[in-house]
Design a protein around this motif. Structure first.
Motif, mmCIF file in Angstrom:
data_model
loop_
_atom_site.group_PDB
_atom_site.id
_atom_site.type_symbol
_atom_site.label_atom_id
_atom_site.label_comp_id
_atom_site.label_asym_id
_atom_site.label_seq_id
_atom_site.Cartn_x
_atom_site.Cartn_y
_atom_site.Cartn_z
ATOM 1 N N ALA A 41 0.803 -1.224 0.000
ATOM 2 C CA ALA A 41 0.000 0.000 0.000
ATOM 3 C C ALA A 41 0.838 1.276 0.000
ATOM 4 C CB ALA A 41 -0.968 -0.006 1.179
ATOM 5 N N PRO A 42 2.014 1.318 0.627
ATOM 6 C CA PRO A 42 2.801 2.563 0.612
ATOM 7 C C PRO A 42 3.256 3.008 -0.776
ATOM 8 C CG PRO A 42 3.529 1.163 2.409
ATOM 9 C CD PRO A 42 2.572 0.354 1.587
ATOM 10 N N ILE A 43 3.107 2.170 -1.771
ATOM 11 C CA ILE A 43 3.460 2.594 -3.127
ATOM 12 C C ILE A 43 2.667 3.844 -3.504
ATOM 13 C CG2 ILE A 43 3.291 1.989 -5.580
ATOM 14 C CD1 ILE A 43 3.668 -0.907 -4.740
ATOM 15 N N ALA A 44 1.390 3.864 -3.171
ATOM 16 C CA ALA A 44 0.528 4.972 -3.585
ATOM 17 C C ALA A 44 1.007 6.317 -3.060
ATOM 18 C CB ALA A 44 -0.919 4.694 -3.173
ATOM 19 N N PRO A 45 1.198 6.501 -1.752
ATOM 20 C CA PRO A 45 1.640 7.830 -1.313
ATOM 21 C C PRO A 45 3.053 8.182 -1.772
ATOM 22 C CG PRO A 45 1.491 6.336 0.568
ATOM 23 C CD PRO A 45 0.904 5.624 -0.618
ATOM 24 N N LEU A 46 3.951 7.183 -1.811
ATOM 25 C CA LEU A 46 5.317 7.474 -2.255
ATOM 26 C C LEU A 46 5.355 7.887 -3.721
ATOM 27 C CD1 LEU A 46 7.227 4.557 -0.488
ATOM 28 C CD2 LEU A 46 7.260 6.992 0.129
ATOM 29 N N ALA A 47 4.659 7.138 -4.563
ATOM 30 C CA ALA A 47 4.641 7.471 -5.987
ATOM 31 C C ALA A 47 3.884 8.776 -6.233
ATOM 32 C CB ALA A 47 4.019 6.335 -6.791
ATOM 33 N N ALA A 48 2.780 9.003 -5.519
ATOM 34 C CA ALA A 48 1.999 10.231 -5.712
ATOM 35 C C ALA A 48 2.803 11.461 -5.311
ATOM 36 C CB ALA A 48 0.705 10.161 -4.910
ATOM 37 N N GLN A 49 3.511 11.379 -4.199
ATOM 38 C CA GLN A 49 4.332 12.509 -3.769
ATOM 39 C C GLN A 49 5.423 12.804 -4.794
ATOM 40 O OE1 GLN A 49 6.489 11.836 -0.143
ATOM 41 N NE2 GLN A 49 7.008 13.998 0.116
ATOM 42 N N SER A 50 6.088 11.771 -5.277
ATOM 43 C CA SER A 50 7.145 11.953 -6.277
ATOM 44 C C SER A 50 6.572 12.459 -7.588
ATOM 45 C CB SER A 50 7.887 10.639 -6.500
ATOM 46 O OG SER A 50 8.472 10.197 -5.299
ATOM 47 N N TYR A 51 5.420 11.938 -7.969
ATOM 48 C CA TYR A 51 4.774 12.370 -9.214
ATOM 49 C C TYR A 51 4.385 13.844 -9.133
ATOM 50 C CZ TYR A 51 1.545 12.152 -13.200
ATOM 51 O OH TYR A 51 0.903 12.357 -14.394
ATOM 52 N N GLY A 52 3.837 14.235 -7.993
ATOM 53 C CA GLY A 52 3.455 15.637 -7.799
ATOM 54 C C GLY A 52 4.653 16.570 -7.789
ATOM 55 N N ALA A 53 5.782 16.093 -7.306
ATOM 56 C CA ALA A 53 6.995 16.901 -7.259
ATOM 57 C C ALA A 53 7.758 16.875 -8.575
ATOM 58 C CB ALA A 53 7.904 16.414 -6.131
ATOM 59 N N GLY A 54 7.277 16.059 -9.520
ATOM 60 C CA GLY A 54 7.952 15.964 -10.819
ATOM 61 C C GLY A 54 9.215 15.117 -10.795
ATOM 62 N N ASN A 55 9.412 14.328 -9.769
ATOM 63 C CA ASN A 55 10.583 13.468 -9.638
ATOM 64 C C ASN A 55 10.256 12.096 -10.218
ATOM 65 O OD1 ASN A 55 12.826 12.014 -8.888
ATOM 66 N ND2 ASN A 55 12.863 12.779 -6.777
ATOM 67 N N LEU A 56 10.397 11.985 -11.538
ATOM 68 C CA LEU A 56 9.986 10.761 -12.235
ATOM 69 C C LEU A 56 10.835 9.544 -11.869
ATOM 70 C CD1 LEU A 56 9.106 12.295 -15.698
ATOM 71 C CD2 LEU A 56 7.687 12.024 -13.657
ATOM 72 N N ALA A 57 12.094 9.773 -11.524
ATOM 73 C CA ALA A 57 12.950 8.651 -11.121
ATOM 74 C C ALA A 57 12.426 8.023 -9.830
ATOM 75 C CB ALA A 57 14.388 9.120 -10.954
ATOM 76 N N MET A 58 11.979 8.838 -8.905
ATOM 77 C CA MET A 58 11.443 8.308 -7.643
ATOM 78 C C MET A 58 10.086 7.631 -7.845
ATOM 79 S SD MET A 58 13.642 8.516 -5.313
ATOM 80 C CE MET A 58 12.681 8.171 -3.860
ATOM 81 N N VAL A 59 9.331 8.083 -8.839
ATOM 82 C CA VAL A 59 8.059 7.429 -9.153
ATOM 83 C C VAL A 59 8.335 5.993 -9.581
ATOM 84 C CG1 VAL A 59 6.059 7.424 -10.687
ATOM 85 C CG2 VAL A 59 6.914 9.589 -9.784
ATOM 86 N N GLN A 60 9.275 5.824 -10.494
ATOM 87 C CA GLN A 60 9.638 4.480 -10.959
ATOM 88 C C GLN A 60 10.232 3.649 -9.826
ATOM 89 O OE1 GLN A 60 8.882 2.994 -13.568
ATOM 90 N NE2 GLN A 60 8.381 4.563 -15.060
ATOM 91 N N ARG A 61 11.008 4.292 -8.982
ATOM 92 C CA ARG A 61 11.619 3.575 -7.862
ATOM 93 C C ARG A 61 10.551 3.056 -6.896
ATOM 94 N NH1 ARG A 61 16.124 5.835 -3.630
ATOM 95 N NH2 ARG A 61 16.564 3.808 -2.699
ATOM 96 N N ALA A 62 9.522 3.861 -6.665
ATOM 97 C CA ALA A 62 8.425 3.419 -5.793
ATOM 98 C C ALA A 62 7.751 2.178 -6.364
ATOM 99 C CB ALA A 62 7.405 4.547 -5.612
ATOM 100 N N LEU A 63 7.549 2.167 -7.674
ATOM 101 C CA LEU A 63 6.930 0.996 -8.312
ATOM 102 C C LEU A 63 7.843 -0.221 -8.195
ATOM 103 C CD1 LEU A 63 4.762 -0.428 -9.943
ATOM 104 C CD2 LEU A 63 5.849 0.464 -12.015
ATOM 105 N N ARG A 64 9.111 -0.065 -8.534
ATOM 106 C CA ARG A 64 10.045 -1.201 -8.439
ATOM 107 C C ARG A 64 10.123 -1.745 -7.019
ATOM 108 N NH1 ARG A 64 13.140 2.008 -11.647
ATOM 109 N NH2 ARG A 64 14.465 2.602 -9.896
ATOM 110 N N THR A 65 10.206 -0.848 -6.058
ATOM 111 C CA THR A 65 10.263 -1.275 -4.656
ATOM 112 C C THR A 65 8.997 -2.027 -4.274
ATOM 113 O OG1 THR A 65 11.683 0.596 -4.120
ATOM 114 C CG2 THR A 65 10.550 -0.469 -2.288
ATOM 115 N N GLY A 66 7.852 -1.531 -4.728
ATOM 116 C CA GLY A 66 6.590 -2.200 -4.440
ATOM 117 C C GLY A 66 6.507 -3.587 -5.057
ATOM 118 N N LEU A 67 6.997 -3.721 -6.285
ATOM 119 C CA LEU A 67 6.973 -5.034 -6.936
ATOM 120 C C LEU A 67 7.912 -6.014 -6.224
ATOM 121 C CD1 LEU A 67 6.805 -3.952 -10.686
ATOM 122 C CD2 LEU A 67 4.970 -4.936 -9.291
#
Length: 192
Positions: A41-67
């Motif tokens: 479940a923490p993928i959602a807030p981590l990816a959303a925060q990174s997405y909102g900040a425009g940090n696309l590398a962290m968005v992908q990292r949140a997904l990889r970590t979640g998988l």
């Protein structure tokens, strides 16, 4: 909702003794799966925060970590579920369902990895403001699961009659197909 609808279809097509065993095993499986889903479940807030900040590398990292979390968490769930018969018998449940419980508790863990991956990518897609693919893929998967369960449980159209294992196999195949479709949506879309 998707999980409940798919398990309802699984349970609707199996016989009475298998139904009782499946109901007990599903309860045990859902308890362990809920713990696993909570860990992704923490993928959602981590990816959303990174997405909102425009940090696309962290968005992908949140997904990889979640998988990876989903994959690693699936091993204890599978171990727990594979011992489901012993757990249920130890707490005084279903002495008469011993054979059926053994079958379903040994078969059901094979669907844990795709189910948790599916949960992880669903959390991710919602966090990057792309819930539409989730809705459409889920709506298509529910009837597909019901048809596959029917075909594999009863052995229709030349397919082997797999009974209870057919229900498990159908759900696992549909979860894998849904995950792959989500991956295709992710790669084809404009978000990271």
């Amino acid at each position: 909702m998707r999980k409940v609808a798919m398990m309802t279809a699984d349970l609707a097509f199996i016989g009475p003794e298998a139904l009782a065993a499946a109901a007990l095993a599903v309860t045990l499986y859902l308890v362990s799966f809920t713990v696993g889903a909570g860990l992704v479940a923490p993928i959602a807030p981590l990816a959303a925060q990174s997405y909102g900040a425009g940090n696309l590398a962290m968005v992908q990292r949140a997904l990889r970590t979640g998988l990876w979390t989903a994959l690693l968490r699936s091993f204890p769930i599978m171990a727990f579920a594979s011992r489901g018969e012993q757990i249920l018998l130890a707490i005084g449940q279903a002495q008469t369902l011993r054979g059926s419980l053994s079958n379903i508790c040994s078969d059901w863990p094979c669907g844990v990895v795709p189910a948790l991956w599916l949960q992880a990518i669903r959390n991710f897609m919602v966090s990057v403001n792309r819930p539409e693919p989730i809705s459409w893929i889920t709506l298509a998967a529910i009837p597909l699961n019901a048809v596959l369960v029917y075909l594999l449980v009863y052995g229709k159209f030349g397919l082997p009659r797999l009974e209870l294992f057919g229900a498990v196999l159908a759900s696992t195949l549909v979860n894998c197909a849904m995950f792959l479709r989500f991956v295709v949506c992710h790669n084809a879309s404009s978000f990271p």
